[in-house]
Design a protein around this motif. Structure first.
Motif, PDB file in Angstrom:
ATOM      1  N   PRO A   1       0.822  -1.223   0.000  1.00 57.55           N
ATOM      2  CA  PRO A   1       0.000   0.000   0.000  1.00 57.55           C
ATOM      3  C   PRO A   1       0.853   1.270   0.000  1.00 57.55           C
ATOM      4  CG  PRO A   1      -0.881  -1.595   1.557  1.00 57.55           C
ATOM      5  CD  PRO A   1       0.448  -2.109   1.142  1.00 57.55           C
ATOM      6  N   ARG A   2       1.997   1.217   0.698  1.00 61.30           N
ATOM      7  CA  ARG A   2       2.883   2.390   0.711  1.00 61.30           C
ATOM      8  C   ARG A   2       3.474   2.642  -0.674  1.00 61.30           C
ATOM      9  NH1 ARG A   2       6.164   0.971   4.678  1.00 61.30           N
ATOM     10  NH2 ARG A   2       8.029   0.433   3.483  1.00 61.30           N
ATOM     11  N   ALA A   3       3.828   1.585  -1.376  1.00 62.12           N
ATOM     12  CA  ALA A   3       4.377   1.740  -2.721  1.00 62.12           C
ATOM     13  C   ALA A   3       3.346   2.355  -3.665  1.00 62.12           C
ATOM     14  CB  ALA A   3       4.847   0.390  -3.253  1.00 62.12           C
ATOM     15  N   VAL A   4       2.108   1.880  -3.598  1.00 66.27           N
ATOM     16  CA  VAL A   4       1.065   2.437  -4.463  1.00 66.27           C
ATOM     17  C   VAL A   4       0.848   3.916  -4.138  1.00 66.27           C
ATOM     18  CG1 VAL A   4      -1.348   2.274  -5.169  1.00 66.27           C
ATOM     19  CG2 VAL A   4      -0.034   0.188  -4.763  1.00 66.27           C
ATOM     20  N   LYS A   5       0.839   4.259  -2.851  1.00 67.96           N
ATOM     21  CA  LYS A   5       0.685   5.669  -2.469  1.00 67.96           C
ATOM     22  C   LYS A   5       1.829   6.518  -2.997  1.00 67.96           C
ATOM     23  CE  LYS A   5      -2.085   4.915   1.694  1.00 67.96           C
ATOM     24  NZ  LYS A   5      -2.137   4.955   3.171  1.00 67.96           N
TER      25      LYS A   5
ATOM     26  N   ASP B   1      -7.190   3.941  -1.578  1.00 70.21           N
ATOM     27  CA  ASP B   1      -6.506   4.507  -0.415  1.00 70.21           C
ATOM     28  C   ASP B   1      -5.376   5.453  -0.809  1.00 70.21           C
ATOM     29  OD1 ASP B   1      -8.197   3.062   1.190  1.00 70.21           O
ATOM     30  OD2 ASP B   1      -6.732   1.514   1.697  1.00 70.21           O
ATOM     31  N   ALA B   2      -4.834   5.264  -2.002  1.00 68.50           N
ATOM     32  CA  ALA B   2      -3.733   6.109  -2.472  1.00 68.50           C
ATOM     33  C   ALA B   2      -4.225   7.413  -3.080  1.00 68.50           C
ATOM     34  CB  ALA B   2      -2.897   5.349  -3.499  1.00 68.50           C
ATOM     35  N   GLY B   3      -5.541   7.547  -3.226  1.00 68.08           N
ATOM     36  CA  GLY B   3      -6.086   8.784  -3.783  1.00 68.08           C
ATOM     37  C   GLY B   3      -6.169   8.777  -5.294  1.00 68.08           C
TER      38      GLY B   3
ATOM     39  N   MET C   1      -4.994   0.142 -14.387  1.00 69.98           N
ATOM     40  CA  MET C   1      -5.045   1.431 -15.072  1.00 69.98           C
ATOM     41  C   MET C   1      -5.816   2.379 -14.147  1.00 69.98           C
ATOM     42  SD  MET C   1      -3.548   0.507 -17.938  1.00 69.98           S
ATOM     43  CE  MET C   1      -3.810   1.946 -18.969  1.00 69.98           C
ATOM     44  N   ALA C   2      -5.153   3.421 -13.694  1.00 62.23           N
ATOM     45  CA  ALA C   2      -5.759   4.358 -12.742  1.00 62.23           C
ATOM     46  C   ALA C   2      -5.332   5.783 -13.072  1.00 62.23           C
ATOM     47  CB  ALA C   2      -5.359   3.986 -11.318  1.00 62.23           C
ATOM     48  N   ARG C   3      -5.933   6.758 -12.382  1.00 55.62           N
ATOM     49  CA  ARG C   3      -5.541   8.156 -12.492  1.00 55.62           C
ATOM     50  C   ARG C   3      -5.504   8.773 -11.097  1.00 55.62           C
ATOM     51  NH1 ARG C   3      -5.606  10.512 -17.501  1.00 55.62           N
ATOM     52  NH2 ARG C   3      -6.707   9.371 -19.152  1.00 55.62           N
ATOM     53  N   ARG C   4      -4.499   9.598 -10.852  1.00 55.11           N
ATOM     54  CA  ARG C   4      -4.514  10.355  -9.608  1.00 55.11           C
ATOM     55  C   ARG C   4      -5.692  11.316  -9.652  1.00 55.11           C
ATOM     56  NH1 ARG C   4       0.228  13.958  -6.550  1.00 55.11           N
ATOM     57  NH2 ARG C   4      -1.190  14.729  -4.951  1.00 55.11           N
TER      58      ARG C   4
END
Length: 280
Positions: free
Chosen positions: A140-144, A210-212, A275-278
């Motif tokens: 989770p920290r890496a994804v954030k 959780d990473a936004g 596939m995501a977007r901030r």
């Protein structure tokens, strides 16, 4: 164990770096598998890139030998290739040099779970292969971190190991106890013997939220590939005396794999691609 030891990762990839991405197997099915893997990885990423000549700043996190990083640079984008292994970065540097692209790249030694990079610095963040999986319980920290360094609204693309593939792989090897353990905790090993975390789709959905970031899609790559190839061979009338030429039919194979990858077969993929977007 919360994360793979960075020094172990560095040592192992330094060891394999001279031969990384070299010497493709002669077996046609394996060649087709990796052709399909790279096609499925790149096509949706390529579709995100600007077509008006705008140069993006791209982070290729865990960029290995520069296979995908050079593709970004060939499109006119400026690439930061980050890897934990100096040996892998040397390999990437050689690839960029061979293609005359050194003016479009920066090389950074670093860990995806603790990026020493500024916030909102990149127009696209790309992290393919096992970097996030190597973080084990610290994923989770890496994804954030990967979302943090993306600009608001920028795409974030992650490739990770798939838990069902790891589970079924152990069963095929006659290792049911390891399969049962992996089913519960996701712990398995990469081809180089290092521990990795194999993901479920739900874990990825939670980590991205959780990473936004906004999740666009999770798909599998390749999907049921060797079973599909076996079925296609039979459907095309291949025999031992007159085998079907799968390589000549590779465009048909790629088209079918594209269809399968994006039609809800994610858990049957060898890897999972996020596939995501901030969020803006």
């Amino acid at each position: 164990m919360t994360a793979a030891d960075p020094q172990s990762l560095k040592r192992r990839y330094d060891e394999v770096s001279p031969k990384y991405d070299q010497g493709a197997p002669n077996a046609m099915a394996i060649k087709l598998f990796w052709l399909t893997y790279e096609h499925l990885t790149w096509k949706p990423v390529e579709a995100l890139l600007p077509r008006d000549g705008t140069a993006w700043r791209v982070l290729d996190a865990g960029g290995g030998g520069g296979k995908f990083g050079t593709r970004f640079a060939e499109g006119g984008h400026h690439v930061t290739v980050l890897d934990i292994s100096p040996g892998m970065l040397d390999g990437a540097r050689a690839q960029f040099a061979a293609k005359g692209l050194l003016d479009r790249v920066a090389f950074v030694e670093g860990n995806v779970a603790a990026l020493e990079l500024p916030d909102a610095a990149f127009d696209l963040v790309f992290c393919e292969g096992d970097p996030v999986s190597y973080c084990l319980d610290a994923y989770p920290r890496a994804v954030k971190e990967l979302v943090r360094v993306a600009k608001p609204g920028a795409p974030v693309v992650l490739g990770v190991d798939n838990r069902y593939e790891a589970f079924s792989g152990y069963l095929k090897q006659g290792k049911p106890q390891e399969a049962f353990r992996t089913l519960h905790d996701g712990r398995t090993t990469c081809p180089y013997g290092l521990p990795v975390h194999a993901f479920t789709v739900r874990e990825l959905e939670r980590a991205v939220a959780d990473a936004g970031a906004e999740l666009l899609e999770i798909f599998g790559k390749p999907v049921m590939f060797f079973d599909m190839l076996h079925a296609m061979t039979a459907a095309h009338g291949g025999t031992a005396e007159k085998p079907w030429d799968a390589w000549a039919a590779r465009e048909e194979i790629l088209a079918l794999q594209e269809k399968l990858a994006h039609e809800g077969f994610a858990v049957l993929g060898q890897h999972l691609q996020v596939m995501a977007r901030r969020k803006a």
